[in-house]
Design a protein around this motif. Sequence first.
Motif, short mmCIF file in Angstrom:
data_model
loop_
_atom_site.label_atom_id
_atom_site.label_comp_id
_atom_site.label_asym_id
_atom_site.label_seq_id
_atom_site.Cartn_x
_atom_site.Cartn_y
_atom_site.Cartn_z
N THR A 8 -15.11 1.41 11.27
CA THR A 8 -15.21 1.10 9.85
C THR A 8 -15.14 2.43 9.11
N VAL A 9 -14.67 2.39 7.89
CA VAL A 9 -14.50 3.59 7.09
C VAL A 9 -14.99 3.29 5.68
N GLU A 10 -15.85 4.17 5.14
CA GLU A 10 -16.32 3.98 3.77
C GLU A 10 -15.19 4.19 2.77
N SER A 11 -14.36 5.20 3.00
CA SER A 11 -13.23 5.43 2.11
C SER A 11 -12.14 6.21 2.83
N ILE A 12 -10.91 6.03 2.35
CA ILE A 12 -9.76 6.77 2.85
C ILE A 12 -9.06 7.37 1.63
N ARG A 13 -8.97 8.69 1.62
CA ARG A 13 -8.27 9.40 0.54
C ARG A 13 -6.92 9.84 1.07
N PHE A 14 -5.90 9.71 0.24
CA PHE A 14 -4.55 10.11 0.62
C PHE A 14 -4.18 11.35 -0.18
N PRO A 15 -4.36 12.56 0.42
CA PRO A 15 -4.08 13.80 -0.31
C PRO A 15 -2.62 13.90 -0.74
N LEU A 16 -2.42 14.56 -1.85
CA LEU A 16 -1.06 14.79 -2.33
C LEU A 16 -0.29 15.60 -1.29
N PRO A 17 0.94 15.22 -1.00
CA PRO A 17 1.73 15.97 -0.02
C PRO A 17 1.88 17.43 -0.45
N GLY A 18 1.65 18.34 0.50
CA GLY A 18 1.84 19.76 0.23
C GLY A 18 0.73 20.41 -0.57
N LYS A 19 -0.33 19.68 -0.88
CA LYS A 19 -1.43 20.25 -1.66
C LYS A 19 -2.63 20.48 -0.74
N MET A 23 0.83 -1.21 0.00
CA MET A 23 0.00 0.00 0.00
C MET A 23 0.86 1.26 0.00
N GLY A 24 1.92 1.27 0.80
CA GLY A 24 2.82 2.43 0.83
C GLY A 24 3.48 2.68 -0.51
N LYS A 25 3.91 1.60 -1.17
CA LYS A 25 4.54 1.72 -2.50
C LYS A 25 3.54 2.28 -3.50
N VAL A 26 2.32 1.78 -3.47
CA VAL A 26 1.28 2.26 -4.40
C VAL A 26 1.00 3.74 -4.17
N ILE A 27 0.85 4.13 -2.91
CA ILE A 27 0.58 5.54 -2.60
C ILE A 27 1.71 6.42 -3.11
N ASP A 28 2.96 6.06 -2.82
CA ASP A 28 4.10 6.86 -3.27
C ASP A 28 4.16 6.96 -4.79
N GLU A 29 3.90 5.86 -5.50
CA GLU A 29 3.91 5.88 -6.97
C GLU A 29 2.81 6.76 -7.53
N LEU A 30 1.64 6.69 -6.93
CA LEU A 30 0.52 7.51 -7.40
C LEU A 30 0.75 8.98 -7.09
N TRP A 31 1.26 9.29 -5.90
CA TRP A 31 1.58 10.68 -5.58
C TRP A 31 2.57 11.25 -6.60
N ALA A 32 3.56 10.45 -7.00
CA ALA A 32 4.56 10.91 -7.97
C ALA A 32 3.91 11.25 -9.31
N LYS A 33 2.76 10.64 -9.60
CA LYS A 33 2.02 10.92 -10.84
C LYS A 33 0.96 12.00 -10.64
N GLY A 34 0.85 12.55 -9.42
CA GLY A 34 -0.15 13.58 -9.13
C GLY A 34 -1.53 13.03 -8.87
N ILE A 35 -1.63 11.76 -8.49
CA ILE A 35 -2.91 11.11 -8.25
C ILE A 35 -3.09 10.87 -6.75
N GLU A 36 -4.28 11.20 -6.24
CA GLU A 36 -4.63 10.91 -4.85
C GLU A 36 -5.36 9.57 -4.80
#
Length: 128
Positions: free
Chosen positions: A112-123, A61-74
Motif C-alpha cells: 500500500t502507498v500513501e501517495s505517489i508523486r510523479f517528478p517532472l522529467p529532468g528536474k 493516468m498516463g495522459k493526465v501525467i503527461d498533460e500536467l508535466w507539460a504545465k510544469g505540475i507534478e
Amino acid sequence: MESLGDPFKDDPLPGYKHYNIHAGGHSVGKVILRKTEDKFNLLHLEISPEWRGRGLGFKWMGKVIDELWAKGIEPVFELAHNQNVIKWAKEKGGVFSGHKRVEGPEGKMESTVESIRFPLPGKGKSKK
C-alpha cells in the motif's frame, strides 16, 4: 481516453470533486480528484466492470501525467493499494511515500502507498 465530464458531486473532503471518465462516447468510470492551477491530487479511480481489462485507467493516468508535466505540475496520486497501479507507477518513475507491506486476502502480502508523486522529467527538485 477522451475526457472527464463536468463534476457531478462535491466530495465531503474539501476541494475534491467526482467526475465521470469518458471514452468512445461512453462513460467508462469515475474519479475523485482535487485540482488547482498548480496542484493535482488523485484520490480514487474506478473503471466500470464492463470496461476493465482494456488498460483504460492506465491510459487515462498516463495522459493526465503527461498533460500536467507539460504545465510544469507534478501530479500526486493518493492512497494506492492496487498492485497493478503501484507497479505501473514505479515504471513511470513515481516516488512513493508511506510505502508499506500489508497482509491482503488469503494471507498474501501486498503493498500500500500513501501517495505517489510523479517528478517532472529532468528536474532534480520537486515543485511544491
